[in-house]
Design an enzyme around this catalytic site. Structure first.
Site, PDB file in Angstrom:
ATOM      1  N   HIS A 177      76.022  -5.841  63.473  1.00 48.55           N
ATOM      2  CA  HIS A 177      77.117  -6.404  62.687  1.00 48.55           C
ATOM      3  C   HIS A 177      78.331  -6.824  63.522  1.00 48.55           C
ATOM      4  O   HIS A 177      78.871  -7.911  63.332  1.00 48.55           O
ATOM      5  CB  HIS A 177      77.536  -5.372  61.626  1.00 48.55           C
ATOM      6  CG  HIS A 177      78.165  -5.960  60.407  1.00 48.55           C
ATOM      7  ND1 HIS A 177      78.016  -5.408  59.164  1.00 48.55           N
ATOM      8  CD2 HIS A 177      78.952  -7.050  60.216  1.00 48.55           C
ATOM      9  CE1 HIS A 177      78.695  -6.130  58.270  1.00 48.55           C
ATOM     10  NE2 HIS A 177      79.262  -7.121  58.886  1.00 48.55           N
ATOM     11  N   TYR A 224      78.348  -3.300  52.778  1.00 45.05           N
ATOM     12  CA  TYR A 224      78.902  -3.972  51.597  1.00 45.05           C
ATOM     13  C   TYR A 224      78.889  -2.997  50.423  1.00 45.05           C
ATOM     14  O   TYR A 224      77.948  -2.921  49.634  1.00 45.05           O
ATOM     15  CB  TYR A 224      78.141  -5.263  51.275  1.00 45.05           C
ATOM     16  CG  TYR A 224      78.262  -6.316  52.368  1.00 45.05           C
ATOM     17  CD1 TYR A 224      79.259  -6.234  53.341  1.00 45.05           C
ATOM     18  CD2 TYR A 224      77.387  -7.391  52.429  1.00 45.05           C
ATOM     19  CE1 TYR A 224      79.366  -7.185  54.340  1.00 45.05           C
ATOM     20  CE2 TYR A 224      77.495  -8.351  53.427  1.00 45.05           C
ATOM     21  CZ  TYR A 224      78.478  -8.239  54.382  1.00 45.05           C
ATOM     22  OH  TYR A 224      78.578  -9.175  55.382  1.00 45.05           O
ATOM     23  N   SER A 283      81.883 -16.433  55.773  1.00 40.98           N
ATOM     24  CA  SER A 283      83.082 -16.917  55.064  1.00 40.98           C
ATOM     25  C   SER A 283      83.230 -18.431  55.258  1.00 40.98           C
ATOM     26  O   SER A 283      84.303 -18.915  55.643  1.00 40.98           O
ATOM     27  CB  SER A 283      84.343 -16.185  55.527  1.00 40.98           C
ATOM     28  OG  SER A 283      84.330 -14.848  55.088  1.00 40.98           O
ATOM     29  N   PRO A 284      82.175 -19.198  54.963  1.00 40.79           N
ATOM     30  CA  PRO A 284      82.244 -20.652  55.226  1.00 40.79           C
ATOM     31  C   PRO A 284      83.301 -21.358  54.383  1.00 40.79           C
ATOM     32  O   PRO A 284      83.773 -22.421  54.759  1.00 40.79           O
ATOM     33  CB  PRO A 284      80.831 -21.139  54.877  1.00 40.79           C
ATOM     34  CG  PRO A 284      80.302 -20.120  53.922  1.00 40.79           C
ATOM     35  CD  PRO A 284      80.878 -18.810  54.378  1.00 40.79           C
ATOM     36  N   LEU A 285      83.659 -20.742  53.255  1.00 41.19           N
ATOM     37  CA  LEU A 285      84.650 -21.385  52.380  1.00 41.19           C
ATOM     38  C   LEU A 285      86.039 -20.796  52.588  1.00 41.19           C
ATOM     39  O   LEU A 285      86.945 -21.034  51.804  1.00 41.19           O
ATOM     40  CB  LEU A 285      84.204 -21.250  50.913  1.00 41.19           C
ATOM     41  CG  LEU A 285      82.787 -21.780  50.641  1.00 41.19           C
ATOM     42  CD1 LEU A 285      82.374 -21.517  49.188  1.00 41.19           C
ATOM     43  CD2 LEU A 285      82.698 -23.277  50.949  1.00 41.19           C
ATOM     44  N   GLY A 286      86.171 -19.998  53.640  1.00 40.06           N
ATOM     45  CA  GLY A 286      87.477 -19.417  53.951  1.00 40.06           C
ATOM     46  C   GLY A 286      87.637 -17.991  53.453  1.00 40.06           C
ATOM     47  O   GLY A 286      88.710 -17.407  53.598  1.00 40.06           O
ATOM     48  N   GLY A 287      86.584 -17.438  52.846  1.00 35.62           N
ATOM     49  CA  GLY A 287      86.640 -16.047  52.391  1.00 35.62           C
ATOM     50  C   GLY A 287      86.879 -15.942  50.897  1.00 35.62           C
ATOM     51  O   GLY A 287      87.308 -16.895  50.248  1.00 35.62           O
TER      52      GLY A 287
HETATM   53  N1  LIG Z   1      79.087 -10.840  59.672  1.00 34.70           N
HETATM   54  C1  LIG Z   1      80.284 -10.559  59.218  1.00 34.70           C
HETATM   55  O1  LIG Z   1      81.110  -9.896  59.860  1.00 34.70           O
HETATM   56  C2  LIG Z   1      80.658 -11.073  57.868  1.00 34.70           C
HETATM   57  C3  LIG Z   1      81.985 -11.026  57.421  1.00 34.70           C
HETATM   58  C4  LIG Z   1      82.286 -11.550  56.172  1.00 34.70           C
HETATM   59  C5  LIG Z   1      81.280 -12.106  55.388  1.00 34.70           C
HETATM   60  N2  LIG Z   1      79.984 -12.107  55.834  1.00 34.70           N
HETATM   61  C6  LIG Z   1      78.891 -12.705  55.042  1.00 34.70           C
HETATM   62  O2  LIG Z   1      79.208 -14.044  54.766  1.00 34.70           O
HETATM   63  C7  LIG Z   1      79.140 -14.269  53.359  1.00 34.70           C
HETATM   64  C8  LIG Z   1      80.114 -15.338  52.955  1.00 34.70           C
HETATM   65  O3  LIG Z   1      81.441 -14.969  53.232  1.00 34.70           O
HETATM   66  P1  LIG Z   1      82.474 -14.522  52.086  1.00 34.70           P
HETATM   67  O4  LIG Z   1      81.725 -14.101  50.888  1.00 34.70           O
HETATM   68  O5  LIG Z   1      83.398 -13.568  52.729  1.00 34.70           O
HETATM   69  O6  LIG Z   1      83.345 -15.811  51.840  1.00 34.70           O
HETATM   70  P2  LIG Z   1      83.074 -17.318  51.382  1.00 34.70           P
HETATM   71  O7  LIG Z   1      81.631 -17.588  51.312  1.00 34.70           O
HETATM   72  O8  LIG Z   1      83.903 -18.172  52.225  1.00 34.70           O
HETATM   73  O9  LIG Z   1      83.720 -17.317  49.927  1.00 34.70           O
HETATM   74  C9  LIG Z   1      83.153 -16.566  48.894  1.00 34.70           C
HETATM   75  C10 LIG Z   1      83.758 -16.987  47.589  1.00 34.70           C
HETATM   76  O10 LIG Z   1      83.562 -18.369  47.397  1.00 34.70           O
HETATM   77  C11 LIG Z   1      83.361 -18.666  46.050  1.00 34.70           C
HETATM   78  N3  LIG Z   1      82.380 -19.767  46.017  1.00 34.70           N
HETATM   79  C12 LIG Z   1      81.121 -19.735  46.496  1.00 34.70           C
HETATM   80  N4  LIG Z   1      80.520 -20.936  46.354  1.00 34.70           N
HETATM   81  C13 LIG Z   1      81.425 -21.739  45.738  1.00 34.70           C
HETATM   82  C14 LIG Z   1      81.391 -23.081  45.300  1.00 34.70           C
HETATM   83  N5  LIG Z   1      80.296 -23.855  45.499  1.00 34.70           N
HETATM   84  N6  LIG Z   1      82.494 -23.585  44.695  1.00 34.70           N
HETATM   85  C15 LIG Z   1      83.593 -22.810  44.514  1.00 34.70           C
HETATM   86  N7  LIG Z   1      83.689 -21.522  44.905  1.00 34.70           N
HETATM   87  C16 LIG Z   1      82.607 -20.994  45.515  1.00 34.70           C
HETATM   88  C17 LIG Z   1      82.775 -17.419  45.419  1.00 34.70           C
HETATM   89  O11 LIG Z   1      83.381 -17.242  44.161  1.00 34.70           O
HETATM   90  P3  LIG Z   1      82.767 -16.306  43.013  1.00 34.70           P
HETATM   91  O12 LIG Z   1      82.876 -14.902  43.559  1.00 34.70           O
HETATM   92  O13 LIG Z   1      83.667 -16.557  41.867  1.00 34.70           O
HETATM   93  O14 LIG Z   1      81.357 -16.693  42.808  1.00 34.70           O
HETATM   94  C18 LIG Z   1      83.060 -16.326  46.415  1.00 34.70           C
HETATM   95  O15 LIG Z   1      83.860 -15.279  45.948  1.00 34.70           O
HETATM   96  C19 LIG Z   1      79.443 -12.897  52.775  1.00 34.70           C
HETATM   97  O16 LIG Z   1      79.111 -12.815  51.413  1.00 34.70           O
HETATM   98  C20 LIG Z   1      78.656 -12.025  53.699  1.00 34.70           C
HETATM   99  O17 LIG Z   1      77.283 -12.068  53.335  1.00 34.70           O
HETATM  100  C21 LIG Z   1      79.675 -11.612  57.059  1.00 34.70           C
END
Ligand SMILES: NC(=O)c1ccc[n+]([C@@H]2O[C@H](COP(=O)([O-])OP(=O)(O)OC[C@H]3O[C@@H](n4cnc5c(N)ncnc54)[C@H](OP(=O)(O)O)[C@@H]3O)[C@@H](O)[C@H]2O)c1
Length: 286
Positions: free
Chosen positions: A128, A53, A208-212
């Site tokens: 990973h 990251y 990416s529980p919220l779709g990324g």
């Molecule tokens: N293992 C893997 O290959 C892999 C791949 C991708 C991600 N990940 C991990 O999974 C985590 C989550 O995935 P992600 O960050 O890609 O996507 P995500 O959690 O689906 O979405 C992240 C975005 O959601 C917004 N958000 C968070 N909570 C919210 C809420 N309660 N209401 C409205 N908006 C909200 C945030 O906005 P703001 O930025 O404005 O706060 C953030 O930018 C990553 O951070 C990483 O640690 C792992």
């Protein structure tokens, strides 16, 4: 916040994903530190990070260093916080992502993560992503060696299919405590891995529980049943999404990413949402 289990460790039922604070579009460091502190204030005790990251090739581990710095500057207790990092994915600095699952590389990557996190043993170290150029057994064998060497306390895998989960469990035994796969209203094809984790008693961490990062804000438009249940509960569609995941199985621990204190506070509050079985079924079938 109520807790769930990763191996022998209790953690908050919702964790913090660190990626938005370190890749393209990341905020100023002060806002990221405030976000991590807001997560800790809200009772979050699981932080997901990775050495990959970062943006530039000269700042590998940007997010690990950020997490270490935020923990060090936090006014409250941090002993209960589980930092989960990962190795095996790389960013060469051109915006892309590459893989290296070779045992030698994973050993070096883990040593570097240990230094950046400033710990003697990493709480949870996750492989990973499978590297098609390296037999999966060899990569997982390297993770087992890290466990035996005491450099990592618990092991996880990510982006694994059911066969790979079984292979990893054969090699790591009880050392394998978590599987981190993509899972969201838009991406449900990890349901089979989620169910296998439930059966095996291994934590399942939806990524990416919220779709990324790019799609999270638009969830109400793309998944209207989640918006409808949100209106019924006076909550947000993002909170409903996290509550729906928590209701799937006691092994599920979502790790929503955040780069603002408000969003991680809102996500943490989702643990208190109670969905009816009718609402869960409506979302399952949407
Ligand atoms: N293992 C893997 O290959 C892999 C791949 C991708 C991600 N990940 C991990 O999974 C985590 C989550 O995935 P992600 O960050 O890609 O996507 P995500 O959690 O689906 O979405 C992240 C975005 O959601 C917004 N958000 C968070 N909570 C919210 C809420 N309660 N209401 C409205 N908006 C909200 C945030 O906005 P703001 O930025 O404005 O706060 C953030 O930018 C990553 O951070 C990483 O640690 C792992």
């Amino acid at each position: 916040m109520y807790q769930r289990q990763i191996g022998d460790t209790k953690v908050s039922a919702i964790g913090l994903g660190g990626m938005p604070m370190s890749i393209e579009g990341r905020p100023e460091q002060s806002r990221s530190i405030a976000t991590i502190h807001a997560a800790l204030d809200a009772g979050i005790t699981l932080i997901d990070t990775a050495d990959a990251y970062h943006i530039g090739a000269d700042e590998v581990g940007h997010n690990e260093s950020l997490v270490a710095s935020a923990l060090a500057s936090y006014g409250g207790a941090t002993a209960e916080v589980l930092v989960a990092t990962k190795g095996g994915h790389l960013r060469p600095g051109d915006g892309g992502w590459t893989l290296n699952g070779s045992p030698d590389y994973l050993q070096q990557a883990c040593d570097a993560s240990l230094r950046r996190l400033g710990v003697d043993a990493i709480g949870l170290y996750q492989f990973h992503r499978p590297d098609p150029k390296v037999p999966y057994e060899d990569s997982i064998g390297a993770i087992r060696d890290l466990l035996y060497a005491g450099k990592i306390r618990m092991a996880g895998i990510s982006n694994a299919d059911p066969q790979q989960i079984r292979t990893a469990q054969q090699i790591l035994g009880n050392g394998l405590v978590s599987v981190q796969n993509q899972f969201s209203p838009a991406f449900r094809s990890s349901e089979s891995e989620l169910q296998l984790c439930d059966e095996l008693g291994i934590a399942f961490l939806p990524w990416s529980p919220l779709g990324g990062i790019k799609n999270a804000a638009g969830l109400a438009g793309t998944h209207q049943p989640f918006a409808q249940v949100a209106r019924e509960l006076d909550a947000t569609p993002q909170q409903v999404t996290l509550a729906w995941m928590l209701a799937k199985s006691a092994v599920v621990i979502p790790i929503p990413g955040s780069s603002r204190p408000e969003t991680i506070r809102a996500s943490a509050a989702a643990v208190d949402l109670q969905l009816t079985s009718e609402q869960i079924s409506r979302l399952d079938h949407s």
